[in-house]
Design a protein around this motif. Structure first.
Motif, PDB file in Angstrom:
ATOM      1  N   TYR A  58      -2.071   1.820  12.332  1.00 40.18           N
ATOM      2  CA  TYR A  58      -0.682   1.741  11.679  1.00 40.18           C
ATOM      3  C   TYR A  58      -0.741   3.513  11.644  1.00 40.18           C
ATOM      4  O   TYR A  58      -1.967   3.733  11.297  1.00 40.18           O
ATOM      5  CB  TYR A  58      -1.682   1.463  10.133  1.00 40.18           C
ATOM      6  N   VAL A  59       0.289   3.659  12.083  1.00 41.69           N
ATOM      7  CA  VAL A  59       0.828   5.409  12.475  1.00 41.69           C
ATOM      8  C   VAL A  59       1.836   5.396  10.794  1.00 41.69           C
ATOM      9  O   VAL A  59       3.205   4.754  11.468  1.00 41.69           O
ATOM     10  CB  VAL A  59       0.995   5.091  13.236  1.00 41.69           C
ATOM     11  N   ALA A  60       1.783   6.595  10.954  1.00 42.40           N
ATOM     12  CA  ALA A  60       2.806   7.301   9.681  1.00 42.40           C
ATOM     13  C   ALA A  60       3.568   8.097  10.652  1.00 42.40           C
ATOM     14  O   ALA A  60       2.561   9.110  11.128  1.00 42.40           O
ATOM     15  CB  ALA A  60       2.433   7.437   9.004  1.00 42.40           C
ATOM     16  N   LEU A  61       4.959   7.948  11.289  1.00 44.66           N
ATOM     17  CA  LEU A  61       5.674   9.675  12.157  1.00 44.66           C
ATOM     18  C   LEU A  61       6.508  10.106  11.475  1.00 44.66           C
ATOM     19  O   LEU A  61       6.829  10.044  10.484  1.00 44.66           O
ATOM     20  CB  LEU A  61       6.443   8.737  12.618  1.00 44.66           C
ATOM     21  N   ARG A  62       6.205  11.615  11.526  1.00 43.88           N
ATOM     22  CA  ARG A  62       7.363  12.357  10.659  1.00 43.88           C
ATOM     23  C   ARG A  62       8.520  11.761  11.457  1.00 43.88           C
ATOM     24  O   ARG A  62       9.692  11.743  12.193  1.00 43.88           O
ATOM     25  CB  ARG A  62       7.397  13.622  10.790  1.00 43.88           C
ATOM     26  N   GLY A  63      10.144  12.146   9.612  1.00 45.39           N
ATOM     27  CA  GLY A  63      11.175  11.447  10.282  1.00 45.39           C
ATOM     28  C   GLY A  63      11.347   9.639  10.576  1.00 45.39           C
ATOM     29  O   GLY A  63      12.729   9.561   9.977  1.00 45.39           O
ATOM     30  N   VAL A  64      10.446   9.311   9.682  1.00 41.95           N
ATOM     31  CA  VAL A  64      10.370   7.644   9.234  1.00 41.95           C
ATOM     32  C   VAL A  64       9.926   7.472   8.405  1.00 41.95           C
ATOM     33  O   VAL A  64       8.447   7.217   8.281  1.00 41.95           O
ATOM     34  CB  VAL A  64       9.590   7.049  10.429  1.00 41.95           C
ATOM     35  N   ALA A  65      11.314   7.208   7.238  1.00 40.67           N
ATOM     36  CA  ALA A  65      10.537   7.495   5.448  1.00 40.67           C
ATOM     37  C   ALA A  65      10.736   6.438   4.690  1.00 40.67           C
ATOM     38  O   ALA A  65       9.675   6.286   3.946  1.00 40.67           O
ATOM     39  CB  ALA A  65      11.631   8.617   4.630  1.00 40.67           C
ATOM     40  N   ASP A  66      10.979   5.775   5.725  1.00 45.32           N
ATOM     41  CA  ASP A  66      11.342   4.539   5.058  1.00 45.32           C
ATOM     42  C   ASP A  66      11.238   2.696   6.479  1.00 45.32           C
ATOM     43  O   ASP A  66      11.181   2.911   7.447  1.00 45.32           O
ATOM     44  CB  ASP A  66      12.468   4.101   4.014  1.00 45.32           C
ATOM     45  N   ARG A  67      10.844   1.783   5.580  1.00 38.39           N
ATOM     46  CA  ARG A  67      11.001   0.062   5.928  1.00 38.39           C
ATOM     47  C   ARG A  67      12.428   0.329   7.166  1.00 38.39           C
ATOM     48  O   ARG A  67      12.084   0.042   8.258  1.00 38.39           O
ATOM     49  CB  ARG A  67      11.024  -0.449   5.350  1.00 38.39           C
ATOM     50  N   ASN A  68      13.445   0.418   7.088  1.00 41.34           N
ATOM     51  CA  ASN A  68      14.690   0.071   7.436  1.00 41.34           C
ATOM     52  C   ASN A  68      14.203   1.790   8.671  1.00 41.34           C
ATOM     53  O   ASN A  68      14.958   1.060  10.200  1.00 41.34           O
ATOM     54  CB  ASN A  68      15.680   0.341   6.908  1.00 41.34           C
ATOM     55  N   ALA A  69      14.369   2.938   8.357  1.00 40.31           N
ATOM     56  CA  ALA A  69      13.925   3.207   9.648  1.00 40.31           C
ATOM     57  C   ALA A  69      12.886   2.642  10.392  1.00 40.31           C
ATOM     58  O   ALA A  69      12.474   3.319  12.422  1.00 40.31           O
ATOM     59  CB  ALA A  69      13.359   5.257   9.606  1.00 40.31           C
ATOM     60  N   ALA A  70      11.777   2.368  10.068  1.00 48.16           N
ATOM     61  CA  ALA A  70      10.740   1.840  10.914  1.00 48.16           C
ATOM     62  C   ALA A  70      11.413   0.766  11.933  1.00 48.16           C
ATOM     63  O   ALA A  70      10.509   0.374  12.825  1.00 48.16           O
ATOM     64  CB  ALA A  70       9.199   1.435   9.707  1.00 48.16           C
TER      65      ALA A  70
END
Length: 165
Positions: A58-70
């Motif tokens: 499970y990864v958090a990426l800079r620039g992907v701030a919400d579920r829609n972006a993910a």
């Protein structure tokens, strides 16, 4: 050799804060923690956090701030530059380096070319031959040598016939 190597695929968004679930193609999902950046569709993303769980992460990426972006990343391949990959121990190879290798017997008889390698306890190589596709398990004694620089894999003909289908 390829400049970028595939290390995983985005399966789906996880939660509402932009985290994504990844199917990892590395030996361990923990290995993702060694990378500072990844590339998805050519865009660079900094890794903010990684939680490994079996063959998934499970990864958090800079620039992907919400579920829609993910959600926009679903199904995409995750790549890293070859220079960012760790050195492999003797006798281990990246799948990208094996794909395209010519497979020959120790007597020089050509069997086919590697088109895919499926990672498993005993990796399964798929070859394109003159008669169609053929697969074999890389069981003990089958592969005698691997030369990725010259794109050649030498196999023991007797053992190869025992494990090929």
């Amino acid at each position: 050799m390829e400049q970028k190597l595939s290390i995983g695929a985005v399966l789906k968004p996880q939660g509402i804060r932009g985290e994504i679930k990844i199917k990892v193609f590395l030996d361990s999902a923990e290995d993702l923690k060694d990378f500072k950046r990844v590339y998805i569709d050519g865009a660079e993303y900094a890794l903010l956090s990684v939680r490994a769980q079996g063959e998934f992460a499970y990864v958090a990426l800079r620039g992907v701030a919400d579920r829609n972006a993910a959600e926009l990343l679903r199904g995409k391949e995750i790549e890293v530059f070859r220079n960012d990959m760790p050195e492999l121990p003797e006798g281990r190879y990246y799948i990208a380096d094996l794909t395209g290798c010519e497979v020959v017997t120790s007597s020089g008889e050509k069997i086919g070319d590697v088109v895919a390698v499926t990672p498993a306890r005993t990796d399964v190589y798929t070859l394109e031959t003159a008669k169609g596709e053929l697969s074999f398990a890389a069981a003990e004694g089958v592969i005698e040598s691997v030369d990725t620089a010259n794109k050649k894999i030498v196999v023991n003909k007797k053992r190869f016939k025992e494990v090929s289908v």
